[in-house]
Scaffold this active site. Structure first.
Site, PDB file in Angstrom:
ATOM      1  N   HIS A  71       0.841  -1.202   0.000  1.00  0.00           N
ATOM      2  CA  HIS A  71       0.000   0.000   0.000  1.00  0.00           C
ATOM      3  C   HIS A  71       0.877   1.254   0.000  1.00  0.00           C
ATOM      4  CE1 HIS A  71      -2.971   2.997   1.309  1.00  0.00           C
ATOM      5  NE2 HIS A  71      -2.182   3.284   2.313  1.00  0.00           N
ATOM      6  N   ASP A 100       6.500  21.116 -27.028  1.00  0.00           N
ATOM      7  CA  ASP A 100       6.455  19.782 -26.415  1.00  0.00           C
ATOM      8  C   ASP A 100       7.526  19.751 -25.335  1.00  0.00           C
ATOM      9  OD1 ASP A 100       6.435  16.880 -25.941  1.00  0.00           O
ATOM     10  OD2 ASP A 100       5.321  16.765 -27.821  1.00  0.00           O
ATOM     11  N   TRP A 136       7.060   0.082   3.908  1.00  0.00           N
ATOM     12  CA  TRP A 136       7.575   0.765   2.710  1.00  0.00           C
ATOM     13  C   TRP A 136       8.957   1.342   2.958  1.00  0.00           C
ATOM     14  CZ3 TRP A 136       8.961   5.787   1.187  1.00  0.00           C
ATOM     15  CH2 TRP A 136       8.796   6.774   2.144  1.00  0.00           C
ATOM     16  N   SER A 165      11.979   7.975 -12.844  1.00  0.00           N
ATOM     17  CA  SER A 165      11.882   9.301 -12.223  1.00  0.00           C
ATOM     18  C   SER A 165      13.023  10.197 -12.648  1.00  0.00           C
ATOM     19  CB  SER A 165      11.925   9.187 -10.697  1.00  0.00           C
ATOM     20  OG  SER A 165      10.770   8.598 -10.232  1.00  0.00           O
ATOM     21  N   HIS A 248      13.514  11.881   3.089  1.00  0.00           N
ATOM     22  CA  HIS A 248      12.909  13.151   3.463  1.00  0.00           C
ATOM     23  C   HIS A 248      12.704  14.083   2.277  1.00  0.00           C
ATOM     24  CE1 HIS A 248      10.803  15.528   6.206  1.00  0.00           C
ATOM     25  NE2 HIS A 248      11.313  16.565   5.570  1.00  0.00           N
ATOM     26  N   HIS A 297      15.298  13.228  11.641  1.00  0.00           N
ATOM     27  CA  HIS A 297      14.132  13.360  12.538  1.00  0.00           C
ATOM     28  C   HIS A 297      13.191  12.160  12.404  1.00  0.00           C
ATOM     29  CE1 HIS A 297      11.935  15.889   9.245  1.00  0.00           C
ATOM     30  NE2 HIS A 297      11.664  14.627   9.098  1.00  0.00           N
ATOM     31  N   HIS A 298      13.446  11.296  11.414  1.00  0.00           N
ATOM     32  CA  HIS A 298      12.691  10.045  11.330  1.00  0.00           C
ATOM     33  C   HIS A 298      13.280   8.979  12.244  1.00  0.00           C
ATOM     34  CE1 HIS A 298      10.467  11.309   7.663  1.00  0.00           C
ATOM     35  NE2 HIS A 298      11.559  12.003   7.438  1.00  0.00           N
ATOM     36  N   LYS A 326       3.989  30.111   3.054  1.00  0.00           N
ATOM     37  CA  LYS A 326       3.115  29.683   1.954  1.00  0.00           C
ATOM     38  C   LYS A 326       1.651  29.746   2.375  1.00  0.00           C
ATOM     39  CE  LYS A 326       4.647  27.440  -1.300  1.00  0.00           C
ATOM     40  NZ  LYS A 326       5.614  27.413  -2.354  1.00  0.00           N
ATOM     41  N   ARG A 445       1.996   1.685  15.237  1.00  0.00           N
ATOM     42  CA  ARG A 445       1.591   1.503  13.850  1.00  0.00           C
ATOM     43  C   ARG A 445       1.999   0.099  13.378  1.00  0.00           C
ATOM     44  NH1 ARG A 445       6.166   4.746  10.317  1.00  0.00           N
ATOM     45  NH2 ARG A 445       4.839   4.125   8.575  1.00  0.00           N
TER      46      ARG A 445
END
Lengths: 521, 377
Positions: A71, A100, A136, A165, A248, A297-298, A326, A445
């Protein structure tokens, strides 16, 4: 000659397989993303159905882990990113007055890699043993020494996505830097083009890092290296540093183009110029630069030294400043405007408010000592779904409604659009808001079963999920109905719309646009 | 229908009153330690700052949506730049952030202070899917598994079975701490990354193979505190809870003495000769705690992922090969750990006997601790 040439379209399957047309490739990216949304969404429905009540009812714990893993991977790499590349393909040439994309054959290749990448990834579900089941974020050594055999297919799939990518972002950069119409200086570009230019640089910077980390996994698994294997002198924490150095910036790759879309839509329906154009550009660039110095920070709980924890806390808190700018600028754009609320505007206003809620929970989690309590709970699950679903996905919905008339020549059904919006808005909050409470109350989680005190909020979230998932079928219906016909759109589409695509091109935009460059004053 | 009604009830309660909703916790726990209280206050402070800023910004947006509508005759103003406000809304948030960072840094420094003055040191080792607690200065260690009462009802169709047993939050052997004493935790892992978390102490630290992480706490109140593994560690990540019982100093001392005695008894049981029935009874308990997660309580395994015990070539074939894989682990599949390092000779003898004689396997073997001891060489 130019007249015959103008709307000559190749026919049959070859039109799509061999396409070098930015609009057709954009369409394919958007449909691909849409199909993946239903596959990844179906997995979310399985997850929420199992979590509807305590105890294991529907699936085995290992299959549950496969669902959360796929997922996440599908939604990140198969839905949000390709959708934005689809928008870039359709819009960047029209917005800057180019005929283009700069590298049309590479454009074709970067799209056609994707079905193979995701075919490889999804095929792991049908292999003997388990599909990838390590989340993930695929932390080593769970994904290396302890990963199922199918992990090598996952690695190959990730490599393919990365190549796609990188090619896509090279194309965007070359197009924007070389093919702008005369007079369109960088500081006159639409904000959407700016955000994509910055996003493309982020992609080129970090996709090779992702490729590196999965290659190290591959050699650890198959060729006897020990990059992440402690018993061979390697370091499992290094995996997380390398992964999040990619990861990040990756989350900003998924949000900066949304900022661009929202910055196009709000001025149109406020009938007023975007407030603080240049500070918007600088804020986007600051967010992108800061994204390279906040990755750990993760990882507050891995046992970093105090100095590291302090540095990453302070750097992360800083991001609130340009992000705040913003939000304030969008608010000031609406202030004293002449507002109407067509579906794109409804999704955009919901974006500002709900993304800001996700921003607040992000700020709370930047504070290291309290993040020890939030880390790896449903609080983070709530946070990133607020920024990715009510953030990125809502921006994609807003953008789709906003440009569909330009793409198809037909207006979408406004009543159905509003039904889609209101049901999505209510159900998405019933789905994700209770997750804040679950996380604060202590639910970890990525668990397939939970203690009884978490039952009520999980049931709410599941009901919200079923409604939110189901209502997206209505969106599919609205899109198909709009493509097949409907009230003809005017060239300008929206009363307050500005930009080359609305001011200088008919609706639908012709197959080849701007064979002669327009003049921009 | 009752589901919808229930959801509606829950939803309406949320908005009407948080007190009525006391059954389900909605906020962070203040916990019981000085640090956890401080963390809770910091959380509350920052939450309220966010709520106030949010109310301000959203208030402006909603006012604008209401007052500046075209349908009300609003005509768009022409401004699109204002240096003063732009500088203000860059500088003011920056100052607010500094205001948050100072107390946050203070709390963090306290949490990360060294624990050299700790009176008790416990080494916590994460295993797939259980914890080992090693009381390093007392000389004993033990495993802490999900309680059998919890494990038995995971797949139960009757929700009532899960009530009143601290479902998924109960273990067979609790960690025990003395009240009011500074305790140092050293975290590491035997396989993948786990994370040891007790919300009431505000202690969460990853257990990482090859690393020893450190945390400390001083619990001022006797009681039972529960938590769960917080880092995805494979199939049974959701089934490895953490339970800490904090006892008075006297009770703690008695518990330590009892544990030391039990360690000696275990050593003695390694040297005695066991009957087939004793081995089977002990073996079933060991199997359910350590083997059933993968190989299944009925020995069926998970096809393609975890091999079955029932009729397996190893469990019904040559005893030496069976001893080897249990003691030394599998060479091809790291999910089969080397249990020689985790279990006593008696436990290994019992569980191997059980595997060879349960699920319809019928070798008749009775493996003795002495056989295991010999095979360890």
């Amino acid at each position: 000659m130019s007249e015959d040439h103008h709307d000559h379209k190749p026919t049959g399957i070859g039109r799509w397989l061999f396409s070098t047309n930015h609009k057709d490739i954009g369409t394919m990216y958007l449909w691909f993303s849409f199909i993946m949304l239903f596959i990844g969404g179906g997995m979310a429905m399985i997850i929420r159905a199992e979590l509807y009540q305590p105890g294991m009812q529907l699936v085995e714990p290992d299959f549950f882990n496969q669902m959360t893993t796929l997922h996440g991977l599908i939604m990140v790499f198969g839905v949000i990113m390709p959708a934005f590349v689809g928008f870039a393909n359709w819009l960047v040439p029209m917005m800057i007055g180019a005929p283009d994309m700069a590298l049309p054959r590479m454009n074709n290749m970067s799209f056609w890699i994707l079905p193979f990448a995701f075919g490889t990834l999804i095929s792991t579900l049908f292999m003997e043993g388990s599909a990838p089941n390590f989340g993930w974020t695929f932390y080593a050594p769970l994904s290396t020494t302890y990963g199922p055999a199918s992990t090598d297919y996952f690695i190959f799939g990730v490599h393919l996505m990365g190549i796609s990518s990188i090619m896509g972002s090279i194309n965007v950069i070359v197009t924007i830097l070389n093919m702008r119409a005369p007079g369109m200086t960088l500081m006159k570009m639409p904000i959407f083009v700016w955000t994509w230019l910055i996003t493309a640089f982020l992609l080129i910077a970090v996709m090779p890092v992702l490729a590196g980390v999965v290659t190290m996994m591959l050699t650890d698994r198959n060729f006897g290296t020990s990059f992440f294997e402690a018993s061979g002198g390697g370091d499992p924490v290094m995996f997380q540093h390398v992964f999040w150095f990619f990861g990040h910036p990756e989350v900003y790759i998924m949000i900066l183009p949304s900022f661009g879309i929202i910055s196009q839509i709000i001025p149109t329906f406020a009938r007023k110029k975007l407030f603080g154009y240049s500070s918007m550009v600088y804020a986007t660039a600051s967010i992108a630069i800061l994204s390279f110095i906040v990755w750990a920070h993760h990882m507050y709980t891995v046992g970093m030294p105090l100095a590291g924890e302090l540095f990453f806390m302070l750097a992360t808190m800083l991001i609130a400043v340009p992000t705040g700018v913003k939000v304030f600028n969008w608010t000031a754009t609406m202030w004293k405007g002449s507002l109407t609320f067509e579906t794109p505007m409804l999704f955009s206003v919901a974006f500002i408010i709900l993304f800001t809620i996700g921003g607040f929970s992000g700020l709370m989690m930047s504070i290291t000592p309290i993040d020890f309590q939030y880390h790896d709970t449903y609080f983070i699950v709530a946070h990133f779904h607020y920024v990715l679903v009510t953030g990125a996905l809502f921006a994609i919905f807003a953008g789709a409604y906003y440009w569909l008339p330009k793409w198809t020549g037909n207006m979408y059904d406004e009543t159905l659009g509003k039904v889609h919006f209101w049901i999505s808005l209510v159900s998405v909050n019933v789905l994700f808001f209770p997750m804040h409470f679950l996380g604060l109350a202590g639910m970890p989680r990525r668990i397939p079963d939970y203690a009884l005190q978490f039952t009520d909020f999980n049931q709410m979230a599941s009901i919200g999920a079923f409604v939110f998932g189901g209502i997206q079928l209505l969106f599919l219906f609205i899109v198909i109905k709009c493509i097949r016909g409907g009230e003809k759109a005017t060239d300008r589409v929206w009363e307050g719309a500005e930009g080359l695509e609305f001011e200088q091109l008919p609706s639908p935009a012709p197959f080849h646009s701007f064979t002669d460059a327009p003049q921009v004053k | 229908m009752s589901v919808l009604l229930r959801t509606f009830k829950v939803l309406s309660l949320m908005f009407v009153s948080t007190e009525l909703f006391a059954a389900a916790q909605m906020d962070l726990t203040p916990g019981v330690t000085a640090i956890s209280q401080e963390v809770y206050e910091l959380h509350t402070l920052i939450l309220w700052i966010c709520v106030i800023i949010g109310a301000g910004v959203f208030g402006v947006i909603f006012y604008s949506m209401f007052a500046h509508r075209k349908s009300k005759g609003a005509v768009a103003a022409n401004f699109h730049d204002n240096m003063t406000v732009e500088v203000l809304w860059t500088v003011i948030p920056f100052l607010i952030l500094i205001g948050m960072a100072i107390p946050a840094a203070k709390t963090l420094i306290k949490m990360e202070s060294p624990a050299d003055d700790a009176e008790v040191t416990i080494k916590i080792t994460g295993y797939q899917w259980k914890w080992n607690y090693d009381y390093m200065h007392e000389g004993f260690s033990f495993f802490s598994n999900l309680a059998q009462s919890n494990r038995d009802v995971i797949n139960s169709k009757n929700p009532k079975d899960r009530e009143g047993i601290n479902y998924l939050l109960d273990v067979d052997n609790r960690m025990v701490l003395p009240v009011g004493k500074k305790v140092r935790f050293l975290m590491t892992s035997n396989d993948v990354i786990h994370s040891w978390w007790i919300p009431a102490f505000a202690v969460k630290k990853d257990a990482i193979p090859g690393y020893i992480n450190e945390a400390h706490t001083t619990v001022p109140k006797v009681g039972v505190y529960r938590g769960q593994c917080a880092e995805l560690c494979g199939k049974d990540h959701g089934f490895m809870p953490i339970v800490v019982e904090v006892k008075s100093e006297a009770d703690y001392a008695a518990w330590v003495a009892e544990k030391k005695g039990a360690a000696m008894a275990a050593a003695a049981s390694d040297s005695k000769v066991w009957s087939q029935d004793e081995l089977m009874a002990k073996g079933e308990a060991v199997y359910n705690a350590s083997c059933a997660a993968c190989h299944g309580p009925t020995g069926d395994g998970v096809p393609g992922v975890f091999p079955a015990m029932k009729g397996s070539a190893i469990a019904t074939g040559n005893l030496a090969a069976h001893l080897d894989i249990v003691i030394n682990g599998s060479k091809v599949n790291p999910a089969m750990a080397a249990y020689g390092a985790q279990m006593s000779d008696a436990d290994l003898a019992a569980v191997i006997t059980y595997e060879r004689n349960a699920f319809g396997n019928n070798t008749g073997d009775a493996v003795q601790p002495a056989d295991v001891k010999a095979a360890r060489k």
